[in-house]
Scaffold this motif. Structure first.
Motif, PDB file in Angstrom:
ATOM      1  N   PRO A 154     -51.419  44.826  20.077  1.00  0.00           N
ATOM      2  CA  PRO A 154     -52.727  44.181  20.246  1.00  0.00           C
ATOM      3  C   PRO A 154     -53.330  43.699  18.938  1.00  0.00           C
ATOM      4  O   PRO A 154     -54.055  42.703  18.918  1.00  0.00           O
ATOM      5  CB  PRO A 154     -53.578  45.278  20.897  1.00  0.00           C
ATOM      6  CG  PRO A 154     -52.900  46.557  20.545  1.00  0.00           C
ATOM      7  CD  PRO A 154     -51.437  46.232  20.504  1.00  0.00           C
ATOM      8  N   HIS A 155     -53.044  44.396  17.835  1.00  0.00           N
ATOM      9  CA  HIS A 155     -53.630  43.977  16.559  1.00  0.00           C
ATOM     10  C   HIS A 155     -53.094  42.618  16.112  1.00  0.00           C
ATOM     11  O   HIS A 155     -53.777  41.892  15.391  1.00  0.00           O
ATOM     12  CB  HIS A 155     -53.368  45.031  15.478  1.00  0.00           C
ATOM     13  CG  HIS A 155     -51.919  45.269  15.169  1.00  0.00           C
ATOM     14  ND1 HIS A 155     -51.034  45.743  16.103  1.00  0.00           N
ATOM     15  CD2 HIS A 155     -51.199  45.071  14.030  1.00  0.00           C
ATOM     16  CE1 HIS A 155     -49.834  45.858  15.544  1.00  0.00           C
ATOM     17  NE2 HIS A 155     -49.911  45.443  14.301  1.00  0.00           N
ATOM     18  N   ILE A 156     -51.885  42.275  16.568  1.00  0.00           N
ATOM     19  CA  ILE A 156     -51.318  40.966  16.247  1.00  0.00           C
ATOM     20  C   ILE A 156     -51.814  39.918  17.234  1.00  0.00           C
ATOM     21  O   ILE A 156     -52.349  38.864  16.853  1.00  0.00           O
ATOM     22  CB  ILE A 156     -49.773  41.006  16.267  1.00  0.00           C
ATOM     23  CG1 ILE A 156     -49.244  42.041  15.256  1.00  0.00           C
ATOM     24  CG2 ILE A 156     -49.196  39.625  15.992  1.00  0.00           C
ATOM     25  CD1 ILE A 156     -49.564  41.722  13.815  1.00  0.00           C
ATOM     26  N   ASP A 210     -57.891  50.623  22.146  1.00  0.00           N
ATOM     27  CA  ASP A 210     -56.779  51.535  21.887  1.00  0.00           C
ATOM     28  C   ASP A 210     -55.605  50.774  21.263  1.00  0.00           C
ATOM     29  O   ASP A 210     -55.139  49.781  21.819  1.00  0.00           O
ATOM     30  CB  ASP A 210     -56.351  52.192  23.199  1.00  0.00           C
ATOM     31  CG  ASP A 210     -55.259  53.224  23.022  1.00  0.00           C
ATOM     32  OD1 ASP A 210     -54.849  53.476  21.862  1.00  0.00           O
ATOM     33  OD2 ASP A 210     -54.794  53.776  24.035  1.00  0.00           O
ATOM     34  N   GLN A 211     -55.129  51.253  20.131  1.00  0.00           N
ATOM     35  CA  GLN A 211     -53.982  50.606  19.485  1.00  0.00           C
ATOM     36  C   GLN A 211     -52.726  50.712  20.332  1.00  0.00           C
ATOM     37  O   GLN A 211     -51.788  49.930  20.162  1.00  0.00           O
ATOM     38  CB  GLN A 211     -53.718  51.238  18.114  1.00  0.00           C
ATOM     39  CG  GLN A 211     -54.883  51.111  17.143  1.00  0.00           C
ATOM     40  CD  GLN A 211     -54.429  51.156  15.700  1.00  0.00           C
ATOM     41  OE1 GLN A 211     -53.728  50.270  15.255  1.00  0.00           O
ATOM     42  NE2 GLN A 211     -54.823  52.187  14.971  1.00  0.00           N
ATOM     43  N   GLU A 228     -58.075  52.589  13.288  1.00  0.00           N
ATOM     44  CA  GLU A 228     -58.670  52.055  14.514  1.00  0.00           C
ATOM     45  C   GLU A 228     -58.066  50.672  14.762  1.00  0.00           C
ATOM     46  O   GLU A 228     -57.705  49.954  13.823  1.00  0.00           O
ATOM     47  CB  GLU A 228     -60.192  51.911  14.379  1.00  0.00           C
ATOM     48  CG  GLU A 228     -60.942  53.206  14.202  1.00  0.00           C
ATOM     49  CD  GLU A 228     -61.664  53.627  15.479  1.00  0.00           C
ATOM     50  OE1 GLU A 228     -61.327  53.105  16.571  1.00  0.00           O
ATOM     51  OE2 GLU A 228     -62.570  54.472  15.366  1.00  0.00           O
ATOM     52  N   LEU A 229     -58.000  50.290  16.036  1.00  0.00           N
ATOM     53  CA  LEU A 229     -57.476  48.968  16.378  1.00  0.00           C
ATOM     54  C   LEU A 229     -58.248  47.866  15.678  1.00  0.00           C
ATOM     55  O   LEU A 229     -57.651  46.900  15.159  1.00  0.00           O
ATOM     56  CB  LEU A 229     -57.538  48.755  17.895  1.00  0.00           C
ATOM     57  CG  LEU A 229     -57.193  47.337  18.391  1.00  0.00           C
ATOM     58  CD1 LEU A 229     -55.787  46.929  17.979  1.00  0.00           C
ATOM     59  CD2 LEU A 229     -57.363  47.242  19.900  1.00  0.00           C
ATOM     60  N   LEU A 230     -59.568  47.974  15.621  1.00  0.00           N
ATOM     61  CA  LEU A 230     -60.379  46.933  15.000  1.00  0.00           C
ATOM     62  C   LEU A 230     -60.013  46.742  13.539  1.00  0.00           C
ATOM     63  O   LEU A 230     -59.921  45.603  13.046  1.00  0.00           O
ATOM     64  CB  LEU A 230     -61.866  47.269  15.148  1.00  0.00           C
ATOM     65  CG  LEU A 230     -62.853  46.251  14.568  1.00  0.00           C
ATOM     66  CD1 LEU A 230     -62.649  44.865  15.189  1.00  0.00           C
ATOM     67  CD2 LEU A 230     -64.289  46.718  14.795  1.00  0.00           C
ATOM     68  N   VAL A 273     -64.190  41.585  23.321  1.00  0.00           N
ATOM     69  CA  VAL A 273     -64.830  42.686  22.615  1.00  0.00           C
ATOM     70  C   VAL A 273     -63.802  43.763  22.286  1.00  0.00           C
ATOM     71  O   VAL A 273     -62.999  44.154  23.135  1.00  0.00           O
ATOM     72  CB  VAL A 273     -65.975  43.289  23.447  1.00  0.00           C
ATOM     73  CG1 VAL A 273     -66.598  44.478  22.719  1.00  0.00           C
ATOM     74  CG2 VAL A 273     -67.037  42.230  23.735  1.00  0.00           C
ATOM     75  N   VAL A 274     -63.829  44.224  21.039  1.00  0.00           N
ATOM     76  CA  VAL A 274     -63.012  45.347  20.582  1.00  0.00           C
ATOM     77  C   VAL A 274     -63.970  46.397  20.033  1.00  0.00           C
ATOM     78  O   VAL A 274     -64.763  46.107  19.131  1.00  0.00           O
ATOM     79  CB  VAL A 274     -62.003  44.908  19.509  1.00  0.00           C
ATOM     80  CG1 VAL A 274     -61.219  46.113  18.980  1.00  0.00           C
ATOM     81  CG2 VAL A 274     -61.043  43.862  20.061  1.00  0.00           C
ATOM     82  N   MET A 275     -63.921  47.603  20.576  1.00  0.00           N
ATOM     83  CA  MET A 275     -64.836  48.668  20.167  1.00  0.00           C
ATOM     84  C   MET A 275     -64.098  49.759  19.408  1.00  0.00           C
ATOM     85  O   MET A 275     -62.942  50.073  19.703  1.00  0.00           O
ATOM     86  CB  MET A 275     -65.527  49.288  21.395  1.00  0.00           C
ATOM     87  CG  MET A 275     -66.364  48.326  22.204  1.00  0.00           C
ATOM     88  SD  MET A 275     -67.074  49.104  23.688  1.00  0.00           S
ATOM     89  CE  MET A 275     -68.355  50.131  22.939  1.00  0.00           C
TER      90      MET A 275
END
Length: 426
Positions: free
Chosen positions: A85-87, A74-75, A116-118, A48-50
């Protein structure tokens, strides 16, 4: 452009699939809780990514408890080792679904914004992306939103819903997020099945836990030159240490003499004898999980000679007095600081049937929570191995032959499923 409701034929499963579930700000965020369960019931693992907005409606703790993994939002999180984390989250997944997807999120996604990270991981993905919109009917019908939806569709982003009905504001119309069952069935039909032997990512499954592992052989001195030992290479123990560290654990590895490199991020304590190993294990407690993989010598010489025993001397090897070594696994299982989960390994000889018959009695005698058996002749000094997992209730699960790094990842999932819930510190 709405995705048609899946028909009522038997739903395909998502076994082995790993999905990222993005949750944005909106009252429909509560439905995402059910969606986690529905996806897991179909065999998928879920990360889950919020967004920050989503946290106003459902807590991270709720999603962590349901998914078995800490929520990432959090990015700049340090829970991803390379700081990207986005990768990593996108590369690990078989697909990303955003449910609910707010009007704000869809607008930013349409225009490539990444505050946002998402949003960042949606932009960095090379896997399919589904969005399940949720908003007031007037927001949905607004020409700006409709233009965004059209453009997202042209870019290959798949739409699930929205639905018609009563909305949180009291109005009735199009804009409700579709039900979790609908989304789960859609994903089951559309997600490409991964290879059957692939292991889902272990990221976060042991986050915040202390895992204590023993590995390798022990050496019991006979004289300053000779020792009694065994053929353990330490490969399985080191693979487990690496997998536990990847799963977010703090790992202490108490290792007998081997020629393996210490996994990155793992604290290694080097020992030689069984008594050294017992002392190091007790000093490393308390821990959340203990995994006794080491092949500990059952016996040692009571009084090792201080000088080399020569063939011509009066004392020969046949005159040595042997004493039993401590049972480290049983000792940890009965320790004052007993970990929540105590796991042992059992290397046996004979047939697979012999192994299956031996494990239940041995598990009970050791008072462990899990015992993982293998046939020593087939596994020692091999890069691949097969294992039989013995549960206290009599169940046995076979892990078919595979490389030991993959087997270690499977074992981490098994262990994480048995641990009591522990909220991740914020």
């Amino acid at each position: 452009m709405s995705t048609p409701v899946p028909d009522q034929k038997p739903t395909k499963r998502l076994d082995g699939c790993h999905l990222v579930l993005g949750v944005t700000g909106g009252i429909a965020a509560y439905k995402a809780c059910e969606l986690v369960r529905r996806l897991q019931d179909l065999g998928a693992s879920v990360q889950v990514v919020m967004t920050e907005g989503a946290k106003h409606f459902v807590t991270e703790t709720t999603f962590q408890a349901l998914s078995g993994r800490p929520v990432i939002s959090d990015q700049w999180t340090d829970s991803v080792q390379n700081g990207m984390p986005h990768i990593d989250l996108a590369r690990e997944s078989d697909g990303i679904v955003v449910a609910p997807a707010s009007a704000d999120f869809l607008a930013k996604l349409c225009h490539g914004q990444t505050d946002e990270l998402l949003l960042s991981l949606c932009l960095a993905r090379d896997v399919p992306l589904w969005v399940a919109p949720a908003m007031n009917r007037q927001m949905w019908e607004n020409p700006v939103t409709q233009d965004n939806i059209r453009l997202l569709g042209e870019r290959g982003i798949r739409l699930i819903g929205p639905d018609q009905g009563e909305q949180a504001c009291g109005e009735v119309g199009l804009g409700r997020m579709v039900e979790a069952e609908h989304i789960a069935q859609t994903l089951a039909q559309e997600v490409t099945s991964p290879p059957t032997d692939r292991v889902p990512p272990v990221r976060g499954r042991l986050h915040g836990r202390h895992v204590l592992i023993t590995a390798g052989p022990t050496e019991e001195p006979i004289d300053p030159i000779r020792v009694i030992t065994n053929r353990s290479s330490g490969q399985m123990g080191y693979a487990l240490a690496r997998a536990a560290q990847q799963a977010g654990a703090r790992v202490t590895l108490v290792s007998g003499p081997v020629s393996l490199r210490t996994p990155v991020g793992v604290a290694r304590v080097a020992v030689r004898t069984a008594q050294d190993m017992q002392k190091a294990v007790e000093e490393a407690l308390p821990a959340d999980v203990f995994i006794g993989v080491a092949a500990v010598a059952d016996w040692r010489v009571a009084h090792p000679s201080t000088e080399k025993l020569k063939k011509q001397s009066a004392q020969g090897l046949s005159d040595l007095t042997w004493v039993e070594n401590p049972d480290i696994l049983a000792g940890v299982a009965s320790h004052t600081h007993r970990p929540a989960l105590v796991v042992g390994f059992a290397a046996e000889t004979g047939t697979e049937q012999d192994l299956a018959q031996t494990l239940p009695t041995k598990l009970a005698r050791k008072q462990a929570d899990l015992l993982i058996g293998n046939l020593a002749v087939e596994n020692m000094h091999q890069t691949h191995g097969q294992f039989l997992v013995q549960y206290p209730d009599g169940r046995q699960v076979k892990l078919a032959k595979d490389d030991k790094n993959s087997q270690a990842l499977r074992m981490v999932h098994l262990l994480a499923d048995l641990l009591p819930f522990q909220e991740t510190p914020s």
